[in-house]
Design a protein around this motif. Sequence first.
Motif, short mmCIF file in Angstrom:
data_model
loop_
_atom_site.label_atom_id
_atom_site.label_comp_id
_atom_site.label_asym_id
_atom_site.label_seq_id
_atom_site.Cartn_x
_atom_site.Cartn_y
_atom_site.Cartn_z
N THR A 1 0.85 -1.20 0.00
CA THR A 1 0.00 0.00 0.00
C THR A 1 0.88 1.24 0.00
O THR A 1 2.03 1.21 0.43
CB THR A 1 -0.92 0.03 1.22
N SER A 2 0.31 2.34 -0.48
CA SER A 2 1.03 3.61 -0.48
C SER A 2 0.03 4.73 -0.74
O SER A 2 -1.17 4.49 -0.95
CB SER A 2 2.12 3.63 -1.56
N THR A 3 0.53 5.95 -0.76
CA THR A 3 -0.28 7.07 -1.21
C THR A 3 -0.40 7.02 -2.74
O THR A 3 0.40 6.37 -3.41
CB THR A 3 0.37 8.40 -0.81
N ASP A 4 -1.37 7.73 -3.26
CA ASP A 4 -1.52 7.83 -4.72
C ASP A 4 -2.28 9.12 -5.02
O ASP A 4 -3.48 9.12 -5.29
CB ASP A 4 -2.28 6.62 -5.27
N LEU A 5 -1.56 10.25 -4.92
CA LEU A 5 -2.18 11.56 -5.09
C LEU A 5 -2.19 11.96 -6.57
O LEU A 5 -1.17 11.86 -7.25
CB LEU A 5 -1.43 12.62 -4.28
#
Length: 523
Positions: A187-191
């Motif tokens: 999982t991670s950010t995805d902006l």
Amino acid sequence: MSLPMASVNRTGGRTTRWKSGRRRGAGLPAAALAVPLLLLGAPAAPAAATETVTAPAAAGAGTVAIEATDAVTLPPMVTHSARTAITIGFGKDRPGHPTGPRTITVDTSGAAAVVDFFQFPDCERGATEDIHVCTVPHKKADGSDTVTFTASAAPDLQGGAARLITYTGSWGGVPATPASTRVRVGTSTDLRAAAPRPVGVKPGSGGSLAVAVTDKGLVGADAFLLTVQVTSARLSLVKDPACTYDTQYGRDRLTCRYDVPVAPGQTVAVRPVRFTTRADSFNEEVAFGVTALVSPGPGEPPAADHDPYWTGTKVRVVTGADFRATGARLTGPVGAKLTARFSFVNAGPAATDDGPGMYAVVTVPKGTEAVDVPRVCDPTLDDDGSQPDPEHPGRYQCPFLNGSGAPGIVHTLDFTFRIVTADVAPGSVTVRENSHAHPTDPDLSNNTAPIAVTVTSGSSSSPSSSSPASSPGPGSGPAADPGSSAGELAASGAPPVALIAAAAVAALALGGAVAYTSVRRRR
């Protein structure tokens, strides 16, 4: 230009194949991609967690067992394809091991829905696209050779249950104890930034973009950087005092930091991005790069989570580009070879120089044949749609170079015709725009000009006359006189001095002119 969108659409039931390579963001111009990466100091892709274990051997010195990477967690593919290595083999030689070929069959069907696999040497495709048979070499003294392939997370996927890659094989015909690798996507950010296209933007005016940032990942961001860059100098960004401003290749760029947390699934509106247009603006584009900033631990400052994710929006300017053509008059006896110079110009106000913006179609006059044509020109379909005569084509299409659609630049083409009969009829020259990269031409009546032919008495050795009626000079040519729709140029026999002189004056009046007259001889 087309802007690189990092998102990739996926459909249900997707079958993952082994690939030679994959990279997201392809096609983005260097000015819009490389520079922001340098500015932000792009971090390396996060390393995947891997663990190699040896499958327990059954009792007996001669047991053969496959060894494989036990488990991997693949970084989500947010901005690029981060590949993770997976190794397989049989371990070191031990007393009682067999001799002969060592093969391992890799079955990726259990993980194909969420993982992209990349094949490396020593493996061949098996019965299906998810089966590969790998030959494990035996080059090392202790036999610990391995085979490596790589895997990366499929686009737009994060989290989820672990999937299995399974291995079966044999050594010298002796079946090996199977093994498997557990694969899951991390999982991670995805902006990502988005802005609606503005409506009703006019040349020489201004406008704004309502930009919003959304986290499409499963991890929240503590803050983020928003980089805004135009893709053409025809569009300028209005400076924001809270942002840093610079230019790259003459194109404006803003970088703004927002110390605003963004939770997964949340959308945050930012300050409007204001811009101004020039008189020659037409179909512009603004790129947005978002970098998520995440604190690595309590009390530590947020750092970049991954490379910027680039999106963009179009800025269509309500305008037009008036393309105009100037033809020629050919005067001479049957058998005479006559050279005509055709000219073409974009009278503006809009530019179409983000690609091959213009091309010309030359229709050979009846009763003549083209004997010398520019190298850039090729035969094209005749008026009735039939294939061109290979010996005597009736029409030619001549593309112009990139940047040819800038307003005020005069382009010329030299054709040489032979009058073969007294039964003649006019031809034509037409300037056209590539439909994928142009604004609307406000006046199509001046896009086509005639090629008139007058047959005189006498032999072909008699001097040919020249009677230019209009040329691209001040006040009379297509670049200067909005009322001029077609001109006539000189015949062969003597250099078209009047035309060349007039064209030179036009070039000075327009601030420069570009012409290419490279010619090839057809016979």
